[in-house]
Write an enzyme that holds these catalytic residues in place. Structure first.
Site, mmCIF file in Angstrom:
data_model
loop_
_atom_site.group_PDB
_atom_site.id
_atom_site.type_symbol
_atom_site.label_atom_id
_atom_site.label_comp_id
_atom_site.label_asym_id
_atom_site.label_seq_id
_atom_site.Cartn_x
_atom_site.Cartn_y
_atom_site.Cartn_z
ATOM 1 C CG ASP A 320 -13.481 -4.268 3.110
ATOM 2 O OD1 ASP A 320 -13.892 -4.528 1.966
ATOM 3 O OD2 ASP A 320 -12.493 -3.549 3.330
ATOM 4 C CD1 TRP A 408 -3.473 -4.019 -2.867
ATOM 5 C CD2 TRP A 408 -1.743 -4.588 -4.153
ATOM 6 N NE1 TRP A 408 -2.465 -3.120 -2.641
ATOM 7 C CE2 TRP A 408 -1.395 -3.447 -3.418
ATOM 8 C CE3 TRP A 408 -0.808 -5.136 -5.039
ATOM 9 C CZ2 TRP A 408 -0.143 -2.833 -3.530
ATOM 10 C CZ3 TRP A 408 0.438 -4.523 -5.147
ATOM 11 C CH2 TRP A 408 0.752 -3.386 -4.399
ATOM 12 C CG MET A 670 -6.384 17.361 -5.126
ATOM 13 S SD MET A 670 -6.974 16.628 -3.569
ATOM 14 C CE MET A 670 -8.313 17.764 -3.190
HETATM 15 CA CA CA Z 1 -13.486 -3.129 0.098
#
Ligand code: CA
Length: 703
Positions: A320, A408, A670
């Site tokens: 990842d 980020w 949601m």
């Molecule tokens: Ca990812």
């Protein structure tokens, strides 16, 4: 099927519990501050200007005056939760987006609301958007228009003066299962956005639209699609040679969900791409193949979207690792030579300086705890990997983990100090292969996670810095650390720096802090009573300087899965705000400010309710493939979403079913789960009730 409490779903989830670690030059400073008119200094773009340095020339607030900095005003955001946006300031107005992409326009001096615009992304959501918590990293401004990218894949342009809709156009491919969380950028009359969703089967791409009309301009895919359908361009045909198997069935990933920096000088737009999907590389490569352009920076022609060059940080990513962290542009003098560079600290734990004229690597060094590679070979530009790191021989605990050494949260570059200020995270992830998980992958429900491998968050109890964050001051020329500040918490905010060499950062613990950029000395702080993730900005209006930041906890770090979060958890309903500071301001936060910690939530158990172990297990599987992202591990939320163990709506089986089936709370982020059958809804319900019962039995909740 046994999942050992392993969190299949999220990076977030992967941080769940502490497990034992198994294996164990100088830039040329221009006189930025003194020769810039201090009257009205704006913050008109995501990274301030196109270079995205987050370096403001404002000088009124400096080391000698900061003691007088106080709260000028606060603007309450009762409908908001997780706030990641960098606000913009243009001509006396602050523009920013909320977690569902609502645009707010606020007077930059008084804090008075001018208008709001709701793109209504919630009710329009497709199932694909359920893999990610509602967040939005900000708006773009150009030619009296404000642009936001919505979760359901549109770019919406609004008149900056009135808040009236100018145009709304689909930018993501409808129904492709991807979503959008990033801040669009405007360049050369175009507005651009990328997609998210590598974990649920997305194929990465950016789409550019005409900024005036919304008309489609161009699209660039970051990974190749099904070869039988033909490749979109030569770059995809070239990239496809680095893939094998039927990768397109699983998306491939490479989703460019954040970094898009326009290099005006060299007429190119630089895109940072995401991780490979699924994480199990056997579905997309035969042995060691690169999988272009996963985890890369790709330079494109801004007029046509045509490929120019790329640099890949991680050939065949299986951890990842992503290059979606902000890309910062500058010129540096390296070994006596003036170089046009891009600087990036992707999630893999190295800091890279790259020649932006051709994509050639100049230097790369570790900024922290990194064990997947020994070093980056400067001749080949390729990493020298640790042979165990790909977990082919068994589970391996890799550093950084899938949350990244840097995420980020924006870094900032100050050309005067010559330093880059990086929000750093030290956390590991243990990865291992699983035949069961691989078998489940093709059956993945739309919008649900399956990575083809299993993973779990890891922190070595013998390493006092594991599970903690820091602010690093990094010299990009020497590739050396100059100073660091260590925190107890790790999910801290982005950074901004000024011409008086201050560095501002908000923290997970709720403080906004200012440091001396040369030394790291703490000069000032303010208790916002709410975790801060968003980067602060600064601007001046009529010669008065302001500092502004959004306080609103949630997102990746807000899922409750991380180590022992008792000291850093914020209730979903605790107040979110835009806070603005100025010299000699003496404001206070509104009174009766409560900071209800999720750890003290009023847990609801129904002693009469019978829970069936088989149902609970089925529910746990479903919960950990989706719900966990926002509601937390074992339903222990810490701020990004309500604590389901304490929610009356979730405790009532009928109401619970209505929320899932009908999307009754879609406007609050949601998603609808109307493809779950009654038995599955019942299973998730039973699992959540079991977590409340277990937590109560363990003495959690209010006395
Ligand atoms: Ca990812």
């Amino acid at each position: 099927m046994k999942y050992l409490g392993t969190l299949r779903a999220m990076k977030l989830a992967s941080l769940a519990t502490v497990v034992m670690v198994q294996a164990s030059g100088c830039s040329s400073p221009t006189a930025h501050g003194s020769n810039v008119d201090q009257g009205n200094i704006e913050w008109p773009g995501y990274g301030l200007d196109a270079n995205e340095q987050r370096f403001s020339p404002a000088t009124q607030i400096g080391p000698d005056t900061i003691g007088r900095l106080g709260l000028a005003w606060s603007y309450d955001l009762p409908a908001e939760a997780a706030l990641e946006a960098t606000p913009l300031e243009v001509a006396g107005t602050i523009f920013f987006s909320g977690s569902m992409g609502v645009i707010y326009a606020v007077d930059a001096v008084t804090g008075k609301e001018k208008w709001t615009y709701d793109p209504e992304a919630g009710p329009k959501e497709e199932h694909g958007q359920r893999m990610i918590y509602p967040v939005n990293r900000g708006v773009a401004y150009w030619d009296n228009k404000v642009y936001v990218a919505t979760r359901d894949g549109r770019i919406v342009a609004v008149d900056a003066g009135t808040g009236k809709l100018a145009w709304s156009q689909q930018a993501l491919i409808p129904g492709d299962g991807s979503t959008s969380t990033g801040a669009p950028r405007v360049f050369k009359g175009k507005v651009i956005i990328g997609n998210s969703g590598a974990e649920v089967g997305a194929r990465g791409y950016v789409t550019a639209l005409d900024a005036k009309t919304g008309k489609f301009a161009w699209r660039f895919f970051t990974v190749p699609g099904d070869p039988s359908k033909g490749f979109e361009n030569e770059a995809m045909a070239m990239a496809a040679k680095t893939w094998s198997g039927e990768w397109w069935k699983y998306g491939g990933g490479g989703t460019p969900w954040n970094a898009m920096t326009y290099d005006a000088e060299l007429n190119q737009i630089l895109i940072g791409t995401g991780n490979g999907g699924p994480y199990a590389s056997k579905f997309r490569a035969k042995g060691m193949q690169d999988n272009l352009f996963v985890t890369s920076v790709v330079a494109l022609d801004p007029d046509t979207g045509k490929y120019k060059w790329h640099y890949q940080y991680n050939p065949l990513d299986v951890w990842d690792y992503k290059a979606t962290m902000d890309i910062v542009l500058t010129d540096l003098t390296i070994k006596g030579q003036r170089r046009k560079v891009l600087m990036q600290a992707p999630s893999n734990g190295f800091f890279y300086v790259i020649d932006r004229t051709n994509g050639k690597l100049i230097s790369a060094e570790k900024i922290g705890k990194v064990n997947w590679a020994e070093r980056i070979d400067l001749k080949t530009g390729r990493p020298v990997e640790n042979p165990d790191a790909r977990y082919e021989k068994g589970p391996y605990t890799v550093y950084p983990g899938l949350i990244g050494a840097h995420n980020w949260q924006a870094m900032a570059y100050n050309p005067q100090t010559g330093l880059v200020y990086i929000p750093y995270i030290q956390l590991g992830t243990t990865f291992w292969h699983s035949a069961e998980e691989e078998a489940m992958l093709p059956k993945r429900k739309k919008g649900f996670w399956n990575l083809g491998v299993l993973n779990q968050g890891a922190a070595d109890p013998k390493d006092p810095m594991d599970g903690r964050g820091s602010l690093l001051a990094w010299d990009p020329v020497a590739q050396k650390l100059r100073w660091r500040v260590d925190y107890k918490s790790w999910w801290n905010g982005g950074v901004m720096t000024t011409a008086t060499n201050l560095v501002f950062q908000g923290l997970e613990t709720g403080e906004l802090v200012a440091y001396d950029g040369n030394t790291g000395k703490r000069l000032w702080s303010f208790d916002a009573k709410m975790g801060i993730m968003a980067p602060p900005i600064t601007y001046t209006v009529n010669h008065k300087q302001y500092v502004s930041v959004l306080a609103g906890y949630g997102g990746t770090g807000g899922d409750g899965s991380v180590l022992d979060r008792k000291t850093v958890s914020w209730a979903f309903d605790a107040p979110r705000r835009l806070l603005t500071f100025a010299l000699d301001a003496k404001g206070n936060l509104p009174k009766n400010d409560t900071i209800p910690l999720a750890a003290t939530a009023d847990l609801i158990d129904q002693p009469g309710l019978t829970l069936a172990p088989r149902k609970v297990a089925q529910g746990e599987y479903l919960y950990n493939s989706s719900c966990v992202a926002c509601h937390g591990v074992a339903a222990k939320a810490v701020g990004g979403a309500p604590d389901l163990r304490a929610s009356a709506a979730a405790a009532d089986r009928e109401t619970f079913g209505t929320i899932l089936k009908d999307g009754a709370l879609a406007t609050r982020g949601m998603p609808r789960f109307d493809d779950l059958n009654t038995e599955e809804v019942d299973a998730v319900y039973q699992y959540i009730r079991s977590t409340a019962r277990a937590a109560k039995a363990n003495g959690a909740g209010k006395p």
